[in-house]
Motif scaffolding. Structure first.
Motif, mmCIF file in Angstrom:
data_model
loop_
_atom_site.group_PDB
_atom_site.id
_atom_site.type_symbol
_atom_site.label_atom_id
_atom_site.label_comp_id
_atom_site.label_asym_id
_atom_site.label_seq_id
_atom_site.Cartn_x
_atom_site.Cartn_y
_atom_site.Cartn_z
ATOM 1 N N GLY A 1 -3.604 -14.575 14.069
ATOM 2 C CA GLY A 1 -4.652 -13.872 13.225
ATOM 3 C C GLY A 1 -3.949 -13.477 11.827
ATOM 4 O O GLY A 1 -4.325 -13.654 10.752
ATOM 5 N N GLU B 1 -4.211 -14.700 8.578
ATOM 6 C CA GLU B 1 -5.387 -15.257 7.568
ATOM 7 C C GLU B 1 -5.906 -13.301 7.555
ATOM 8 O O GLU B 1 -5.871 -13.392 7.096
ATOM 9 N N VAL B 2 -4.967 -12.832 8.263
ATOM 10 C CA VAL B 2 -5.375 -10.690 7.639
ATOM 11 C C VAL B 2 -3.803 -10.548 5.908
ATOM 12 O O VAL B 2 -5.170 -9.750 5.618
ATOM 13 N N ASN C 1 -3.780 -12.380 4.270
ATOM 14 C CA ASN C 1 -4.625 -13.070 3.173
ATOM 15 C C ASN C 1 -6.176 -12.188 2.428
ATOM 16 O O ASN C 1 -6.502 -12.122 1.084
ATOM 17 N N TYR C 2 -6.476 -11.674 3.541
ATOM 18 C CA TYR C 2 -8.215 -11.132 3.448
ATOM 19 C C TYR C 2 -7.430 -9.621 2.588
ATOM 20 O O TYR C 2 -8.096 -8.985 1.732
ATOM 21 N N TRP D 1 -3.900 -9.733 15.723
ATOM 22 C CA TRP D 1 -4.825 -9.665 14.624
ATOM 23 C C TRP D 1 -6.366 -10.101 14.644
ATOM 24 O O TRP D 1 -6.786 -10.058 14.175
ATOM 25 N N ASN D 2 -6.176 -10.768 16.004
ATOM 26 C CA ASN D 2 -7.649 -11.895 16.387
ATOM 27 C C ASN D 2 -8.908 -9.965 16.722
ATOM 28 O O ASN D 2 -9.806 -10.596 16.649
#
Length: 226
Positions: free
Chosen positions: A93, A96-97, A99-100, A211-212
């Protein structure tokens, strides 16, 4: 979105699954350059950075003061060894984090690692982590984690055009990351379970397995930000 806050990411085993590759390449580079008597008790070092550990083992083996010009030669050799090992992947994850935070929050990002620069960039690239080179700080210039994190924060201020961030959260997997955050008076989020007992012993406020399992509202509440 205007960035008012900052998150400082460690890299190895925080964003990338790279601790084993990193340590292997680090030791192999020392050995190939004549440093064979190596203290591998990493937690015994005052500063947990490649530059400081290299300095101490250089002086231990050659019985003379560290020659700073040796650093670039070592970094090149370590990079060669790292590229010969299996590629680094992301911590679940992580991409993705990152980018978040960049796209959907008022948090700027920067990267602060005890790794040397070229190996750090390779690990981020191999793991497909989006990063801004201008806000990456490493041990290539500094011996202490405090210096590295402070420099990364200053780079973020300059890059994002922010005089002062309202809140700063440092994220890391090591007890040295937590202690650095405490020394600098910033928030800390621990990640992964390998040092969880050490984290708890030092009163960590917020921790995630990977991170998930990241819930940012929960983290901010635990840290007293909201």
């Amino acid at each position: 979105m205007k960035k008012k806050n900052l998150i400082v990411f460690d890299i190895d085993d925080t964003l990338t699954k790279s601790e084993n590759q990193h340590q292997t390449a680090f030791v192999e580079a020392m050995v190939s350059l004549g440093i064979s008597d190596i203290n591998k008790d990493w937690k015994s070092y005052k500063n947990m950075t490649d530059s400081y550990i290299l300095k101490k083992n250089y002086e231990r083996n050659f019985n003379k003061e560290f020659d700073c010009s040796f650093m670039s030669k070592f970094e090149e050799k370590m990079t060669e060894h790292l590229l010969s090992l299996p590629k680094t992947s992301e911590i679940n994850g992580a991409g993705e984090v990152v980018n978040y935070f960049m796209r959907k929050t008022d948090y700027a990002i920067c990267f602060a690692t005890g790794s040397l620069l070229e190996p750090a960039l390779i690990k981020l690239q191999q793991a497909n982590i989006n990063f801004i080179p201008n806000v990456v700080e490493t041990a290539s210039k500094f011996y202490t984690r405090e210096e590295i994190v402070t420099s990364a924060m200053n780079k973020a201020k300059k890059y994002f055009g922010v005089e002062n961030f309202d809140n700063i959260i440092s994220v890391g997997d090591g007890i040295w990351d937590l202690r650095t955050a405490k020394n600098l008076g910033i928030h800390f989020l621990g990640i992964r379970n390998k040092n969880l007992s050490d984290f708890k012993a030092e009163g960590i406020k917020s921790h995630i397995e990977d991170w998930n399992s990241f819930d940012f509202n929960k983290v901010q509440t635990e840290l007293g930000i909201i």
